[in-house]
Write a protein that holds these residues in place. Structure first.
Motif, short mmCIF file in Angstrom:
data_model
loop_
_atom_site.label_atom_id
_atom_site.label_comp_id
_atom_site.label_asym_id
_atom_site.label_seq_id
_atom_site.Cartn_x
_atom_site.Cartn_y
_atom_site.Cartn_z
N TYR A 87 0.42 9.64 -12.77
CA TYR A 87 -0.20 10.85 -13.31
C TYR A 87 -1.60 11.04 -12.73
CZ TYR A 87 -2.30 14.35 -16.21
OH TYR A 87 -2.96 15.48 -16.61
N GLN A 88 -2.37 9.93 -12.69
CA GLN A 88 -3.73 10.05 -12.14
C GLN A 88 -3.68 10.50 -10.68
OE1 GLN A 88 -6.18 6.38 -13.19
NE2 GLN A 88 -4.17 5.88 -14.00
N LEU A 89 -2.73 9.92 -9.92
CA LEU A 89 -2.67 10.22 -8.48
C LEU A 89 -2.15 11.64 -8.21
CD1 LEU A 89 -1.22 6.78 -7.32
CD2 LEU A 89 -3.49 7.69 -6.74
N ALA A 90 -1.20 12.10 -9.02
CA ALA A 90 -0.55 13.38 -8.72
C ALA A 90 -1.22 14.56 -9.41
CB ALA A 90 0.92 13.32 -9.13
N PHE A 91 -1.80 14.34 -10.58
CA PHE A 91 -2.24 15.50 -11.37
C PHE A 91 -3.71 15.49 -11.77
CE2 PHE A 91 2.31 14.91 -12.54
CZ PHE A 91 2.80 16.15 -12.16
N VAL A 100 -5.68 3.38 -8.38
CA VAL A 100 -4.90 2.18 -8.08
C VAL A 100 -5.57 0.94 -8.66
CG1 VAL A 100 -3.94 0.72 -6.26
CG2 VAL A 100 -3.89 3.21 -6.01
N SER A 101 -6.85 0.71 -8.31
CA SER A 101 -7.47 -0.56 -8.69
C SER A 101 -7.62 -0.70 -10.20
CB SER A 101 -8.80 -0.75 -7.97
OG SER A 101 -9.69 0.25 -8.42
N GLU A 102 -8.01 0.38 -10.88
CA GLU A 102 -8.22 0.28 -12.33
C GLU A 102 -6.88 0.17 -13.07
OE1 GLU A 102 -11.26 0.20 -13.93
OE2 GLU A 102 -12.11 0.07 -11.92
N THR A 103 -5.86 0.83 -12.54
CA THR A 103 -4.55 0.74 -13.20
C THR A 103 -3.99 -0.68 -13.04
OG1 THR A 103 -4.21 3.09 -12.80
CG2 THR A 103 -2.26 1.84 -13.37
N VAL A 104 -4.15 -1.23 -11.86
CA VAL A 104 -3.70 -2.61 -11.64
C VAL A 104 -4.48 -3.55 -12.55
CG1 VAL A 104 -3.63 -4.50 -9.95
CG2 VAL A 104 -2.94 -2.19 -9.26
N ALA A 121 1.83 -2.61 -5.60
CA ALA A 121 2.76 -2.23 -4.52
C ALA A 121 3.36 -0.84 -4.79
CB ALA A 121 3.87 -3.28 -4.40
N ILE A 122 3.74 -0.59 -6.03
CA ILE A 122 4.39 0.70 -6.35
C ILE A 122 3.39 1.85 -6.17
CG2 ILE A 122 5.33 2.08 -8.25
CD1 ILE A 122 6.90 -0.33 -9.14
N THR A 125 2.83 2.49 -2.48
CA THR A 125 3.99 3.18 -1.87
C THR A 125 3.98 4.66 -2.26
OG1 THR A 125 5.21 1.13 -2.17
CG2 THR A 125 6.51 3.06 -1.60
N PHE A 126 3.65 4.90 -3.52
CA PHE A 126 3.60 6.28 -4.04
C PHE A 126 2.65 7.13 -3.18
CE2 PHE A 126 1.90 9.52 -6.96
CZ PHE A 126 3.08 10.04 -7.49
N ILE A 127 1.50 6.53 -2.84
CA ILE A 127 0.52 7.27 -2.02
C ILE A 127 1.04 7.40 -0.58
CG2 ILE A 127 -1.82 7.20 -1.04
CD1 ILE A 127 -2.65 5.60 -3.59
#
Ligand SMILES: C[S@@+](CC[C@H](N)C(=O)[O-])C[C@H]1O[C@@H](n2cnc3c(N)ncnc32)[C@H](O)[C@@H]1O
Length: 434
Positions: A87-91, A100-104, A121-122, A125-127
């Motif tokens: 959601y953060q990356l797409a919207f 990425v880093s904070e979610t990990v 990794a997921i 890949t999404f990016i």
């Protein structure tokens, strides 16, 4: 708790897990999760949780594409965390690096450190594969609605369906209702203008203010003095459609949190009595809280509307507002958790309950009196079909044709989400013969 121990993404994943896996409502679990956070972070937390709920089908579709096997048991929450990452990356406007880093990093406070590598990794890949640029595989997934509701609305609304599902994806504006017993609409408009608050007005809602941005309403001028309440424009029509008159006795049936009770008193302060009936004791406390902040009085009765013999004193009412328990499908823009908490099988149960309440409460109205039936639903069986049924089995009931009447075969007025910026609502005004 010190804020360095707080983790927003872990808290967002926990709330999503509580809603999606444990069936809790956002109203119950979100405020608790927000409590230790700063004001700005509270808003961010809500934005993230609601954002995921609004777009869940596409987020789940991406998840299934990139995750080989569903995660189970204590790792299930990692699925919610990954979708939060998508959601953060797409919207959202969160940078790719932070997303990425904070979610990990949120795997740590969730006690799922073993999943860090997988989450990393997921998301990468999404990016890399630009997954968010690919088209949704079908209209239902793009709509953000669960399958059962998508199909039901498609069958009912046909021509207007595309606009409807588009509007249901939007965020709802905040509507205020000026408490005209405390301050005039014109004076409150001037006060907000002086405080540089951006808003618009509606010609059809004499007490309304529509805020142009997501202000914290408790910090607006006059909140503590009870100058206004938050209430959607569609809900603000109830007191006007009811037309309370001097010296009448009114029953507000299914009243918590008391928004419409307060508005009725503001519209007609010279009624003899208003009874606010509510079955849920906890929710009834909210009626008390709202009445007291706005400076109004009402008789609060805890009781079941299907069983008037347990609470009714035998005095017939001039008018009843029946704001029935319903699917709440009209307010999904405002409460996107409803999409995932409501199930197809709930609708039949609600329709039966509405029918029982209609019949039980109709008996409490004086000959010549009225009932305003309302729901925040957009499903025909809770609305025009429910009222058609009621009219056909109730010889001393007829429809008030002056307003809220769409057509002869569709009694009542159906407001759809987004109509003049309002929530989805339904009204039917019923007359009891003399
Ligand atoms: C749509 S909400 C009412 C909103 C309220 N009228 C307002 O404007 O603030 C419906 C309410 O009906 C209550 N309710 C559900 N079943 C009931 C019953 N059998 N008797 C009385 N109240 C009931 C629910 O607890 C809920 O608070």
């Amino acid at each position: 708790m010190k804020s360095k121990f707080l983790n927003l993404r872990a808290d967002a994943a926990k709330v999503l897990h509580q809603i999606l896996e444990e069936g809790q409502s956002a109203r119950e679990c979100l405020p608790l999760a927000q409590l230790p956070h700063k004001e700005q972070d509270k808003a961010w937390l809500q934005e993230m949780v609601y954002g995921v709920l609004r777009n869940l089908p596409i987020l789940q579709f991406w998840l299934r594409k990139l995750l080989d096997k569903p995660l189970k048991n204590r790792y299930k929450i990692v699925e919610q965390l990954i979708m939060l990452g998508f959601y953060q990356l797409a919207f959202s406007r969160v940078s790719q690096h932070a997303a990425v880093s904070e979610t990990v990093a949120a795997c740590q406070p969730l006690n799922t450190q073993a999943m860090k590598g997988l989450v990393n990794a997921i998301l990468r890949t999404f990016i890399r594969e630009e997954i968010s640029q690919q088209q949704a595989p079908n209209q239902q997934i793009a709509s953000g609605l669960p399958k059962w509701l998508f199909k039901k609305l498609e069958a009912e609304y046909q021509d207007g369906f595309i606009d409807l599902i588009g509007n249901m994806q939007q965020k709802a504006p905040i509507w205020l209702r000026v408490n005209t017993q405390q301050i005039s609409h014109a004076d409150f408009v001037e006060t907000l203008g002086n405080a540089s608050i951006d808003f618009t007005l509606s010609t059809e809602h004499p007490e309304a203010i529509i805020l142009s941005k997501g202000y914290d309403v408790t910090s607006l001028p006059g909140f503590d003095k009870g100058w206004f309440a938050v209430q959607d424009g569609a809900a603000q029509l109830a007191a006007h459609y009811l037309e309370p008159a001097e010296n009448q006795t009114i029953l507000d049936c299914c009243a918590a949190p008391g928004g419409k009770t307060c508005h009725i008193v503001e519209t007609q302060p010279n009624i003899t009595k208003i009874v606010a009936l509510e079955v849920n004791q906890q929710r009834a406390l909210k009626i008390e809280e709202n009445l007291s902040r706005l400076g109004h009085n009402a008789e609060i009765v805890i009781g079941d509307a299907t069983l008037p013999e347990q609470w009714w004193d035998g005095q017939l009412f001039d008018q009843v507002l029946l704001d029935a328990p319903c699917s709440a499908t009209g307010i999904i823009r405002r409460h996107p958790d409803i999409k995932w908490l409501r199930k197809a099988k709930d609708i039949e149960v609600l329709v039966t309950l509405q029918k029982q309440i209609l019949d039980a409460i109709w008996a409490l109205i004086k000959p010549g009196g009225t009932m305003l039936y309302a729901t925040c639903s957009i499903l025909p069986e809770e609305n025009h079909l429910q009222i058609s049924d009621f009219l056909s089995r109730t010889p001393n009931a007829s429809l008030d044709n002056r307003f809220c009447n769409d057509s002869v075969d569709r009694p009542g007025k159906q407001i759809l989400p987004g109509d003049q910026q309002m929530d989805g609502f339904y009204y039917a005004r019923l007359l009891k013969s003399k």
